[in-house]
Scaffold this active site. Sequence first.
Site, PDB file in Angstrom:
ATOM      1  N   HIS A 107      -6.465  -7.114  -2.936  1.00 12.78           N
ATOM      2  CA  HIS A 107      -5.267  -7.941  -2.880  1.00 12.78           C
ATOM      3  C   HIS A 107      -5.538  -9.131  -1.964  1.00 12.78           C
ATOM      4  O   HIS A 107      -6.365  -9.040  -1.053  1.00 12.78           O
ATOM      5  CB  HIS A 107      -4.086  -7.149  -2.307  1.00 12.78           C
ATOM      6  CG  HIS A 107      -3.847  -5.846  -2.981  1.00 12.78           C
ATOM      7  ND1 HIS A 107      -3.208  -5.743  -4.180  1.00 12.78           N
ATOM      8  CD2 HIS A 107      -4.186  -4.584  -2.633  1.00 12.78           C
ATOM      9  CE1 HIS A 107      -3.142  -4.477  -4.539  1.00 12.78           C
ATOM     10  NE2 HIS A 107      -3.737  -3.751  -3.609  1.00 12.78           N
ATOM     11  N   ALA A 159     -22.540  10.064   5.864  1.00  6.62           N
ATOM     12  CA  ALA A 159     -21.121  10.404   5.896  1.00  6.62           C
ATOM     13  C   ALA A 159     -20.324   9.412   6.733  1.00  6.62           C
ATOM     14  O   ALA A 159     -20.809   8.898   7.739  1.00  6.62           O
ATOM     15  CB  ALA A 159     -20.940  11.810   6.444  1.00  6.62           C
TER      16      ALA A 159
END
Length: 184
Positions: A107, A159
Amino acid sequence: MLGGESYDSRDPELIEMYHNARNLLKKYNSLESRLLEERERILTKLFHYKGAGVWIEAPFYCDYGENISIDENTFINTNCMFLDNNKIVVGKNGLIAPYVQIYTASHPLKGSERIIKSGNRVRYLTSAQPVIIGDNVWIGGNSVIFPGVTIGNNVTIGAGSVVTKNLPDNVLAYGNPCQIKGEL
């Protein structure tokens, strides 16, 4: 949407695709794990392409499903979220750990450019870029892949990484933002 242009996520055609995906995901995510043929049938209906040997742990979440292609022998662990407002392509022999999020939508940063008011209706300007993940890629748990990112073949992502830029073949990368730490 698939061309990277701004679109209305509440378009009736997209809403219908959304509802279809939600129906299939509800069935998939509540299915008894031994019903392998039914799991295969649902994933084949949900995705644009699903190669042989793909295994997806429930629950799994996506927006539309039909913009997702996953090649053979890829394993996707529990609680992954694929926001497939554009194409998401995952190569063969992939390992995607729990809670990995792949985003294609974005956006405008400024609220005045993002929020479009028309009478009583409010829309949020959205655009999307594809995410491409090569063969033999391992993405560690709780990682986030941003719109427009391409990850090469034979890449390991640690991770908790936030992948904001492309990664070439044969690298170890991790961090926030994700950075190349070595060659493999």
